[in-house]
Design a protein around this motif. Structure first.
Motif, PDB file in Angstrom:
ATOM      1  N   ALA A 295      12.840 -20.965 -29.949  1.00 27.18           N
ATOM      2  CA  ALA A 295      13.936 -21.459 -29.120  1.00 27.18           C
ATOM      3  C   ALA A 295      13.589 -22.776 -28.446  1.00 27.18           C
ATOM      4  O   ALA A 295      14.448 -23.654 -28.304  1.00 27.18           O
ATOM      5  CB  ALA A 295      14.295 -20.418 -28.070  1.00 27.18           C
TER       6      ALA A 295
ATOM      7  N   LEU B 103      18.448 -20.965 -20.005  1.00 26.58           N
ATOM      8  CA  LEU B 103      18.951 -21.641 -21.197  1.00 26.58           C
ATOM      9  C   LEU B 103      19.573 -22.987 -20.855  1.00 26.58           C
ATOM     10  O   LEU B 103      19.373 -23.980 -21.569  1.00 26.58           O
ATOM     11  CB  LEU B 103      19.975 -20.751 -21.903  1.00 26.58           C
TER      12      LEU B 103
ATOM     13  N   VAL C  83      18.177 -26.484 -22.462  1.00 25.08           N
ATOM     14  CA  VAL C  83      19.016 -27.390 -23.247  1.00 25.08           C
ATOM     15  C   VAL C  83      19.063 -28.776 -22.612  1.00 25.08           C
ATOM     16  O   VAL C  83      18.959 -29.799 -23.304  1.00 25.08           O
ATOM     17  CB  VAL C  83      20.424 -26.791 -23.410  1.00 25.08           C
TER      18      VAL C  83
ATOM     19  N   ARG D 272      15.743 -30.490 -23.292  1.00 26.06           N
ATOM     20  CA  ARG D 272      15.563 -30.901 -24.683  1.00 26.06           C
ATOM     21  C   ARG D 272      16.478 -32.067 -25.055  1.00 26.06           C
ATOM     22  O   ARG D 272      16.159 -32.856 -25.940  1.00 26.06           O
ATOM     23  CB  ARG D 272      15.806 -29.723 -25.625  1.00 26.06           C
TER      24      ARG D 272
ATOM     25  N   ALA E 295      16.396 -25.516 -29.885  1.00 25.82           N
ATOM     26  CA  ALA E 295      17.240 -26.170 -28.887  1.00 25.82           C
ATOM     27  C   ALA E 295      17.329 -27.670 -29.143  1.00 25.82           C
ATOM     28  O   ALA E 295      18.406 -28.264 -29.067  1.00 25.82           O
ATOM     29  CB  ALA E 295      16.702 -25.900 -27.481  1.00 25.82           C
TER      30      ALA E 295
ATOM     31  N   ASP F 231      26.076 -29.113 -24.608  1.00 30.19           N
ATOM     32  CA  ASP F 231      25.070 -28.267 -23.977  1.00 30.19           C
ATOM     33  C   ASP F 231      25.486 -26.799 -23.903  1.00 30.19           C
ATOM     34  O   ASP F 231      24.687 -25.901 -24.182  1.00 30.19           O
ATOM     35  CB  ASP F 231      24.773 -28.769 -22.568  1.00 30.19           C
TER      36      ASP F 231
ATOM     37  N   ALA G  20      23.508 -23.747 -25.762  1.00 30.73           N
ATOM     38  CA  ALA G  20      22.935 -22.640 -24.991  1.00 30.73           C
ATOM     39  C   ALA G  20      23.435 -21.300 -25.501  1.00 30.73           C
ATOM     40  O   ALA G  20      22.678 -20.324 -25.577  1.00 30.73           O
ATOM     41  CB  ALA G  20      23.281 -22.808 -23.512  1.00 30.73           C
TER      42      ALA G  20
ATOM     43  N   VAL H 234      21.533 -20.534 -28.798  1.00 30.53           N
ATOM     44  CA  VAL H 234      20.138 -20.148 -28.542  1.00 30.53           C
ATOM     45  C   VAL H 234      20.079 -18.767 -27.898  1.00 30.53           C
ATOM     46  O   VAL H 234      19.189 -17.971 -28.193  1.00 30.53           O
ATOM     47  CB  VAL H 234      19.433 -21.195 -27.656  1.00 30.53           C
TER      48      VAL H 234
END
Length: 384
Positions: free
Chosen positions: A145, A181, A185, A188, A197, A212, A216, A219
């Motif tokens: 992830a 999460l 995100v 990243r 991600a 985003d 999320a 993921v």
């Protein structure tokens, strides 16, 4: 009328009712615990048809009231129909493609080696589920992830509560997981890495990235399905190997082929996700009217003697092996390449590191979970 789900068969195998229905009533009407009536599909050809035919809607089933069996949920890519489904599925497939999984190979090997070292240091007998399968599934899912490995135990706890906790625990865990999460995100997007991600929000072609909130959501679905599914499948597959004479030799000879047979014999999924017939359809001579709820049983399809010779026999050299443990069609598991790589690395390394690994209790004393989701082994005491 039969009530579904059925208890697992001997030694955690598929329910015995699957074979009986496949022969006598392959599109049987059964009742869920809450009184909802659905159709169970047990033949391989019919299961593939339901999974691949757009006349069977996953989105309409996800919108149904009630709990369990994929109702009343919204987990993104899993619960959408084409063409909306493709919006989330295409970047996910790209992020989990075979080339990317090969690039992650060294990381998977390190994770497996570390798990083996930690397991070897435990007092014996040791529980394979708690001591090996669960931490390995948590770490590899966490790394995939994009989270730091140090977060694996915390994330796994949230996932466990989301799936199996009481209402308050599930709500709190969901909030904590969603916050983590969102932070992942956002991070990243600023600083991409080599993880899922990053691939979703910052691909090589920026126009192909997801917002985003959608990233999320994708993921999140992976965290839940990969941690629970891989932990349970690793445990069930280890049980199958330990309970089958000569299995270590076959695994050493051809790990990839052996893993395919383990996937067929002990699928990690929930035996199919509920669908709704969007129009009248016929399966095995049974007419299904529009609006009918249909459950394609993947595990039953993987035991169909019309496709597999001696399906009750664990043949670690079985070829060909057209199992549908990863599903089929638009909703086939996007992580199939990752699972295959992880399991092949894991079991190839396990039989080399523990050549005398064995059960510490009689095979019939191992307790298997009977729920449709998750399918697993409560504990697996082993010696070496």
């Amino acid at each position: 009328m039969l009530t579904f789900p059925f208890p697992a068969g001997p030694r955690g195998t598929v329910p015995t009712e699957f074979a009986e229905l496949r022969e006598t009533d392959p599109v049987a009407e059964v009742e869920l615990p809450d009184g909802t009536r659905i159709r169970l599909v047990t033949r391989y050809a019919d299961v593939v048809a339901v999974l691949t035919d757009p006349r069977f809607s996953r989105a309409r089933a996800a919108a149904l009231p009630g709990t369990g069996f994929g109702r009343c949920q919204s987990t993104g890519v899993l619960d959408l129909d084409p063409p909306e489904h493709a919006h989330l599925r295409e970047p996910l497939d790209r992020a989990l493609g075979e080339d990317q999984v090969r690039a992650w190979g060294p990381r998977l090997t390190r994770a497996v080696d570390d798990a083996i070292s930690a397991f070897a240091a435990l007092p014996r007998p040791a529980d394979f589920v708690a001591g090996f399968a669960a931490p390995l599934a948590a770490r590899t899912t966490c790394e995939l992830a994009g989270f730091d490995v140090s977060a694996a135990e915390r994330l796994a706890g949230w996932v466990e509560d989301v799936v199996g906790g009481d209402a308050d625990a599930a709500h709190t865990a969901r909030q904590e997981l969603d916050a983590a999460l969102a932070e992942l995100v956002a991070d990243r997007r600023r600083s991409p890495g080599d993880d899922l991600a990053s691939a979703l929000v910052a691909p090589a072609e920026p126009s192909r990235g997801l917002p985003d909130d959608e990233a999320a959501l994708v993921v999140s679905g992976l965290l839940v399905s990969a941690h629970i599914g891989n932990r349970n499948a690793l445990s069930r597959h280890a049980f199958a190997l330990l309970g089958t004479p000569g299995s270590f030799e076959r695994m050493r000879a051809d790990p990839a082929t052996a893993v395919e047979e383990l996937l067929r014999r002990y699928p990690s999924g929930n035996d199919g996700l509920l669908r709704v017939a969007a129009e009248d359809v016929e399966l095995s001579g049974t007419r299904l009217e529009a609006g009918q709820l249909v459950m394609p049983l993947v595990a039953a399809a993987c035991q169909d003697p019309a496709v597999f010779d001696a399906p009750q026999h664990l043949d670690l050299g079985r070829r060909p092996n057209p199992h549908v443990s990863f599903g089929a069609g638009a909703h086939a598991c996007p992580g199939a390449a990752f699972v295959r790589a992880l399991f092949t690395t894991t079991f190839g390394s396990l039989v080399a590191a523990f050549p005398d690994l064995r059960l510490a209790v009689p095979v019939d004393e191992v307790v298997h979970t009977a729920d449709l989701l998750p399918l697993g082994v409560r504990s697996l005491p082993v010696e070496w």
